[in-house]
Design a protein around this motif. Structure first.
Motif, PDB file in Angstrom:
ATOM      1  N   PRO A   9       0.769  -1.302   0.039  1.00  0.00           N
ATOM      2  CA  PRO A   9       0.026  -0.115   0.070  1.00  0.00           C
ATOM      3  C   PRO A   9       0.823   1.448   0.107  1.00  0.00           C
ATOM      4  N   GLY A  10       0.293   2.234  -0.782  1.00  0.00           N
ATOM      5  CA  GLY A  10       1.254   3.588  -0.741  1.00  0.00           C
ATOM      6  C   GLY A  10       2.018   3.636  -1.692  1.00  0.00           C
ATOM      7  N   THR A  11       2.370   2.559  -2.622  1.00  0.00           N
ATOM      8  CA  THR A  11       3.442   2.362  -3.555  1.00  0.00           C
ATOM      9  C   THR A  11       2.929   2.180  -4.859  1.00  0.00           C
ATOM     10  N   TRP A  12       3.242   2.605  -5.869  1.00  0.00           N
ATOM     11  CA  TRP A  12       2.832   2.521  -7.220  1.00  0.00           C
ATOM     12  C   TRP A  12       3.953   2.070  -8.179  1.00  0.00           C
ATOM     13  N   ASP A  13       3.345   0.758  -8.910  1.00  0.00           N
ATOM     14  CA  ASP A  13       3.998   0.149  -9.833  1.00  0.00           C
ATOM     15  C   ASP A  13       3.551   0.857 -11.446  1.00  0.00           C
ATOM     16  N   LEU A  14       4.607   1.007 -12.136  1.00  0.00           N
ATOM     17  CA  LEU A  14       4.111   1.449 -13.566  1.00  0.00           C
ATOM     18  C   LEU A  14       4.313   0.076 -14.468  1.00  0.00           C
ATOM     19  N   VAL A  15       3.043  -0.262 -14.760  1.00  0.00           N
ATOM     20  CA  VAL A  15       3.125  -1.600 -15.654  1.00  0.00           C
ATOM     21  C   VAL A  15       2.983  -0.966 -17.228  1.00  0.00           C
ATOM     22  N   VAL A  16       3.798  -1.780 -18.067  1.00  0.00           N
ATOM     23  CA  VAL A  16       3.794  -1.438 -19.451  1.00  0.00           C
ATOM     24  C   VAL A  16       4.009  -2.967 -20.435  1.00  0.00           C
ATOM     25  N   SER A  17       3.306  -2.541 -21.527  1.00  0.00           N
ATOM     26  CA  SER A  17       3.414  -3.463 -22.410  1.00  0.00           C
ATOM     27  C   SER A  17       3.446  -2.857 -23.810  1.00  0.00           C
ATOM     28  N   ALA A  18       4.445  -3.368 -24.437  1.00  0.00           N
ATOM     29  CA  ALA A  18       4.374  -2.806 -26.005  1.00  0.00           C
ATOM     30  C   ALA A  18       5.257  -3.631 -26.928  1.00  0.00           C
ATOM     31  N   PRO A  19       4.708  -3.716 -28.157  1.00  0.00           N
ATOM     32  CA  PRO A  19       5.623  -4.786 -28.969  1.00  0.00           C
ATOM     33  C   PRO A  19       7.008  -4.303 -29.122  1.00  0.00           C
ATOM     34  N   TRP A  20       7.528  -3.159 -28.966  1.00  0.00           N
ATOM     35  CA  TRP A  20       9.041  -2.715 -29.081  1.00  0.00           C
ATOM     36  C   TRP A  20       9.782  -3.099 -27.715  1.00  0.00           C
ATOM     37  N   LEU A  21       8.788  -3.442 -26.666  1.00  0.00           N
ATOM     38  CA  LEU A  21       9.692  -3.502 -25.461  1.00  0.00           C
ATOM     39  C   LEU A  21      10.019  -4.976 -25.694  1.00  0.00           C
ATOM     40  N   GLU A  22       9.732  -5.813 -26.328  1.00  0.00           N
ATOM     41  CA  GLU A  22       9.769  -7.288 -26.581  1.00  0.00           C
ATOM     42  C   GLU A  22      11.292  -7.555 -27.097  1.00  0.00           C
ATOM     43  N   LYS A  23      11.697  -6.882 -28.163  1.00  0.00           N
ATOM     44  CA  LYS A  23      12.810  -6.878 -28.684  1.00  0.00           C
ATOM     45  C   LYS A  23      14.114  -6.370 -27.918  1.00  0.00           C
ATOM     46  N   GLY A  24      15.044  -7.251 -27.409  1.00  0.00           N
ATOM     47  CA  GLY A  24      16.191  -6.821 -26.708  1.00  0.00           C
ATOM     48  C   GLY A  24      15.563  -6.074 -25.348  1.00  0.00           C
ATOM     49  N   LEU A  55       8.243   5.865  -8.265  1.00  0.00           N
ATOM     50  CA  LEU A  55       7.689   4.637  -8.671  1.00  0.00           C
ATOM     51  C   LEU A  55       8.338   3.559  -7.907  1.00  0.00           C
ATOM     52  N   SER A  56       7.566   2.410  -7.499  1.00  0.00           N
ATOM     53  CA  SER A  56       8.069   1.617  -6.864  1.00  0.00           C
ATOM     54  C   SER A  56       9.001   0.534  -7.752  1.00  0.00           C
ATOM     55  N   ARG A  57       8.380   0.383  -8.893  1.00  0.00           N
ATOM     56  CA  ARG A  57       9.202  -0.299  -9.944  1.00  0.00           C
ATOM     57  C   ARG A  57       8.424  -0.242 -11.159  1.00  0.00           C
ATOM     58  N   ILE A  58       9.181  -0.317 -12.461  1.00  0.00           N
ATOM     59  CA  ILE A  58       8.610  -0.460 -13.794  1.00  0.00           C
ATOM     60  C   ILE A  58       8.233  -2.064 -14.166  1.00  0.00           C
ATOM     61  N   VAL A  59       6.929  -2.547 -14.267  1.00  0.00           N
ATOM     62  CA  VAL A  59       6.996  -3.932 -14.804  1.00  0.00           C
ATOM     63  C   VAL A  59       6.539  -4.105 -16.196  1.00  0.00           C
ATOM     64  N   THR A  60       7.321  -4.882 -16.962  1.00  0.00           N
ATOM     65  CA  THR A  60       6.782  -4.982 -18.293  1.00  0.00           C
ATOM     66  C   THR A  60       6.172  -6.429 -18.345  1.00  0.00           C
ATOM     67  N   VAL A  61       5.121  -6.428 -19.292  1.00  0.00           N
ATOM     68  CA  VAL A  61       4.371  -7.563 -19.641  1.00  0.00           C
ATOM     69  C   VAL A  61       4.594  -7.902 -20.912  1.00  0.00           C
ATOM     70  N   ASN A  62       4.694  -9.156 -21.206  1.00  0.00           N
ATOM     71  CA  ASN A  62       4.874  -9.801 -22.417  1.00  0.00           C
ATOM     72  C   ASN A  62       3.689  -9.591 -23.278  1.00  0.00           C
ATOM     73  N   GLU A  63       3.722  -9.562 -24.495  1.00  0.00           N
ATOM     74  CA  GLU A  63       2.482  -9.222 -25.277  1.00  0.00           C
ATOM     75  C   GLU A  63       1.586 -10.610 -25.330  1.00  0.00           C
ATOM     76  N   ASN A  64       2.305 -11.569 -25.420  1.00  0.00           N
ATOM     77  CA  ASN A  64       1.434 -12.812 -25.331  1.00  0.00           C
ATOM     78  C   ASN A  64       1.035 -13.450 -23.834  1.00  0.00           C
ATOM     79  N   ASP A  65       1.304 -12.641 -22.885  1.00  0.00           N
ATOM     80  CA  ASP A  65       0.865 -13.048 -21.488  1.00  0.00           C
ATOM     81  C   ASP A  65      -0.755 -13.123 -21.420  1.00  0.00           C
ATOM     82  N   PRO A  66      -1.296 -14.423 -21.138  1.00  0.00           N
ATOM     83  CA  PRO A  66      -2.621 -14.307 -20.811  1.00  0.00           C
ATOM     84  C   PRO A  66      -3.403 -13.267 -19.976  1.00  0.00           C
ATOM     85  N   ALA A  67      -2.581 -12.786 -18.912  1.00  0.00           N
ATOM     86  CA  ALA A  67      -3.216 -11.779 -18.078  1.00  0.00           C
ATOM     87  C   ALA A  67      -3.479 -10.595 -18.906  1.00  0.00           C
ATOM     88  N   LEU A  68      -2.367 -10.276 -19.735  1.00  0.00           N
ATOM     89  CA  LEU A  68      -2.551  -8.902 -20.439  1.00  0.00           C
ATOM     90  C   LEU A  68      -3.765  -9.152 -21.394  1.00  0.00           C
TER      91      LEU A  68
END
Length: 130
Positions: free
Chosen positions: A33-48, A72-85
């Motif tokens: 509580p009280g901390t924020w994560d930035l969660v991002v997904s983008a095709p261009w984040l997948e490569k390298g 920000l507590s952290r930056i989280v990347t989510v894979n484009e093929n993640d079922p949760a996405l």
């Protein structure tokens, strides 16, 4: 909390340079509580991924300022093929706005609060594409 207008502007600026995001949002986990994560997904984040994430963090710091980035507590990347996405994209359709979600389960985590600025696949990107 970081000004949402700053984050939206950063999202737009980075999109103009790198390409559209599939997901861009702030998430506060119930177990942090009280901390924020930035969660991002983008095709261009997948490569390298590590290099792309480093470039993204630099661009974000320039757009919102180092002190805002450090909020920000952290930056989280989510894979484009993640079922949760796919589940998030099915539940929420946001192109460039701010949808607030409270007390929900996203990505298998209890989320206390969230602000989603974008939840939509970029044009021409098939579902589950990496």
């Amino acid at each position: 909390m970081i000004a949402t207008s700053k984050l939206q502007k950063a999202m737009r600026d980075i999109t103009a340079t790198k390409g559209a995001f599939t997901l861009f949002g702030l998430f506060m986990r119930a177990d942090a509580p009280g901390t924020w994560d930035l969660v991002v997904s983008a095709p261009w984040l997948e490569k390298g991924k590590l290099k792309a994430l480093g470039e993204f963090a630099e661009m974000l710091a320039k757009a919102i300022g180092q002190s805002s980035l450090q909020q920000l507590s952290r930056i989280v990347t989510v894979n484009e093929n993640d079922p949760a996405l796919n589940a998030v994209l099915s539940a929420f359709s946001v192109d460039d706005g701010a949808v607030r979600i409270q007390r929900s389960n996203l990505f298998g985590l209890e989320i206390e609060d969230a602000i989603i600025f974008r939840a939509r696949r970029p044009a021409g990107t098939p579902e589950g594409a990496a």
